[in-house]
Scaffold this active site. Structure first.
Site, PDB file in Angstrom:
ATOM      1  CD  GLU A 163      -1.740  -2.406   1.340  1.00 11.21           C
ATOM      2  OE1 GLU A 163      -0.611  -2.660   1.807  1.00 11.21           O
ATOM      3  OE2 GLU A 163      -2.571  -3.294   1.075  1.00 11.21           O
ATOM      4  CG  HIS A 165     -11.661  -8.060   5.807  1.00 10.73           C
ATOM      5  ND1 HIS A 165     -11.122  -9.060   6.558  1.00 10.73           N
ATOM      6  CD2 HIS A 165     -10.943  -8.037   4.656  1.00 10.73           C
ATOM      7  CE1 HIS A 165     -10.136  -9.632   5.903  1.00 10.73           C
ATOM      8  NE2 HIS A 165      -9.997  -9.028   4.740  1.00 10.73           N
TER       9      HIS A 165
HETATM   10  C1  TPP Z   1      -1.368  -5.089   4.071  1.00  8.49           C
HETATM   11  C2  TPP Z   1      -2.389  -5.975   3.416  1.00  8.49           C
HETATM   12  N1  TPP Z   1      -2.928  -5.591   2.239  1.00  8.49           N
HETATM   13  C3  TPP Z   1      -3.859  -6.342   1.626  1.00  8.49           C
HETATM   14  C4  TPP Z   1      -4.250  -7.524   2.171  1.00  8.49           C
HETATM   15  C5  TPP Z   1      -5.366  -8.343   1.535  1.00  8.49           C
HETATM   16  N2  TPP Z   1      -4.882  -9.600   0.962  1.00  8.49           N
HETATM   17  C6  TPP Z   1      -5.043 -10.775   1.598  1.00  8.49           C
HETATM   18  S1  TPP Z   1      -4.453 -12.069   0.720  1.00  8.49           S
HETATM   19  C7  TPP Z   1      -3.999 -11.054  -0.544  1.00  8.49           C
HETATM   20  C8  TPP Z   1      -3.358 -11.618  -1.767  1.00  8.49           C
HETATM   21  C9  TPP Z   1      -2.064 -12.302  -1.442  1.00  8.49           C
HETATM   22  O1  TPP Z   1      -1.500 -12.815  -2.616  1.00  8.49           O
HETATM   23  P1  TPP Z   1      -0.123 -13.582  -2.560  1.00  8.49           P
HETATM   24  O2  TPP Z   1       0.878 -12.796  -1.753  1.00  8.49           O
HETATM   25  O3  TPP Z   1       0.248 -13.891  -3.971  1.00  8.49           O
HETATM   26  O4  TPP Z   1      -0.444 -14.889  -1.725  1.00  8.49           O
HETATM   27  P2  TPP Z   1      -1.443 -16.076  -2.057  1.00  8.49           P
HETATM   28  O5  TPP Z   1      -2.555 -15.950  -1.021  1.00  8.49           O
HETATM   29  O6  TPP Z   1      -1.939 -15.958  -3.459  1.00  8.49           O
HETATM   30  O7  TPP Z   1      -0.621 -17.324  -1.831  1.00  8.49           O
HETATM   31  C10 TPP Z   1      -4.303  -9.731  -0.281  1.00  8.49           C
HETATM   32  C11 TPP Z   1      -4.051  -8.603  -1.191  1.00  8.49           C
HETATM   33  C12 TPP Z   1      -3.669  -7.897   3.407  1.00  8.49           C
HETATM   34  N3  TPP Z   1      -3.996  -9.041   4.032  1.00  8.49           N
HETATM   35  N4  TPP Z   1      -2.756  -7.122   4.001  1.00  8.49           N
END
Ligand code: TPP
Length: 325
Positions: free
Chosen positions: A60, A130
């Site tokens: 972010e 959330h």
């Molecule tokens: C600081 C923050 N920003 C946004 C999120 C929301 N979020 C949860 S999982 C996710 C995607 C994660 O993708 P990746 O790092 O590729 O891991 P994956 O779950 O696909 O293995 C996001 C954006 C969060 N948890 N924390």
């Protein structure tokens, strides 16, 4: 006119803004092909290409820094922060850079046209990552505009005004209403002025004020009070910063009473700012203490969400306390 939910209205606003101005770009986590976790940017990458609607890494602070740089160079970035609960890694960029860009550069640069869109608020059993309503943190920072829509047609007009605004705007979207709020929306380009409240209902006994998702909550309380003969004036603030002091003060001078509702915790919430300003402006007109109906001073709870939220019953009780003082 077309029937749209709030997400469709936001998507339609982004589509029109991108069609009108090549400088408008949308980005954020999973915003590209996927269209964002709520699909607000659905189909925009297909239509405008990967240079104008794209994914960012999960950072972010990076999203906000990138948006600052683009806006300072004259573009109009509309950056999505996936949930308002995740805006805090970007706090430094937004508070120290976005808000102060014009001041710090002696008006040589500004980041007008920059909009941070972010879903906020609870009522969705989403727990504390959330559900939060962090508008007051940003209202404390001169140089930012803060806007919260309550329905699809308002979301569209206010978002288009935000993108066209010479100052940076944080646009808090009530996620609870994304699909639940449906209404007739003009398919044309239109703007709703920022900084102006909307008086939704005239009344003479008490002014009841909120914004965003809390508008439907206060309306339920108002309907209960009206059934008992209490005449309520209902105001949607629409913009938290700047907020429309004159419209609220005029109303309170007429009714002599004010009930403010927001979902964020009570202490340090924006209702405190409104109450302070209105007690000074309307001191000799007030018939009872200004009431604040807010979230509890605790982390947003998952299990006790119903107890936490400033619901219609708490608002109704505050209206009665105010009128019977
Ligand atoms: C600081 C923050 N920003 C946004 C999120 C929301 N979020 C949860 S999982 C996710 C995607 C994660 O993708 P990746 O790092 O590729 O891991 P994956 O779950 O696909 O293995 C996001 C954006 C969060 N948890 N924390």
């Amino acid at each position: 006119m077309a029937k749209m939910n709030m997400l469709q209205a936001i998507n339609n606003a982004l589509d029109l803004a991108m069609a009108k101005d090549d400088g408008v770009v949308c980005f954020g986590e999973d915003v590209g092909h996927f269209g964002g976790v709520f699909r607000a940017t659905s189909k925009l990458q297909e239509k405008y290409g990967k240079a104008r609607c794209f994914n960012t890494p999960l950072t972010e602070q990076g999203i906000a820094g990138f948006a600052n740089g683009m806006a300072a160079q004259g573009m109009k970035p509309v950056a999505e922060i996936q949930f308002a609960d995740y805006i805090f890694p970007a706090f430094d960029q937004i508070v120290n850079e976005t808000a102060k860009f014009r001041y710090r550069s002696g008006n040589e640069f500004n980041v007008g046209g920059l909009v941070f869109r972010t879903p906020y608020g609870g009522g969705i059993a989403g727990g504390h990552y959330h559900s939060q309503s962090p508008e007051a943190y940003f209202a404390h920072t001169p140089g930012l505009k803060i806007v919260v829509p309550r329905d699809p047609s308002q979301a569209k007009g206010l978002l288009l005004a935000a993108i066209n605004c010479p100052d940076p705007v944080i646009f808090f979207e009530p996620k609870k209403l994304y699909r639940a709020s449906v209404g007739e929306v003009s398919e044309d380009y239109y703007e709703i002025p920022l900084g102006k409240a909307e008086v939704l209902q005239q009344g003479k006994d008490v002014t009841v004020l909120a914004w965003g998702a809390q508008m439907e909550i206060i309306q339920k309380a108002v309907d209960m009070a009206q059934a008992e003969g209490i005449s309520c004036e209902v105001i949607d603030l629409r913009s938290i910063q700047p907020w429309d002091v004159d419209t609220v003060a005029q109303s309170v001078m007429k009714t002599g009473r004010l009930v403010i509702n927001h979902e964020a915790p009570l202490t340090g919430g924006f209702a405190a700012e409104i109450a302070s300003t209105i007690q000074k402006k309307c001191f000799l007109h007030l018939e009872s203490p200004i009431e604040r109906v807010c979230g509890l001073d605790i982390p947003y709870p998952l299990a006790l969400e119903k107890e936490y939220v400033p619901d219609h019953l708490k608002t109704y009780e505050a209206i009665k306390r105010s009128v019977n003082f």
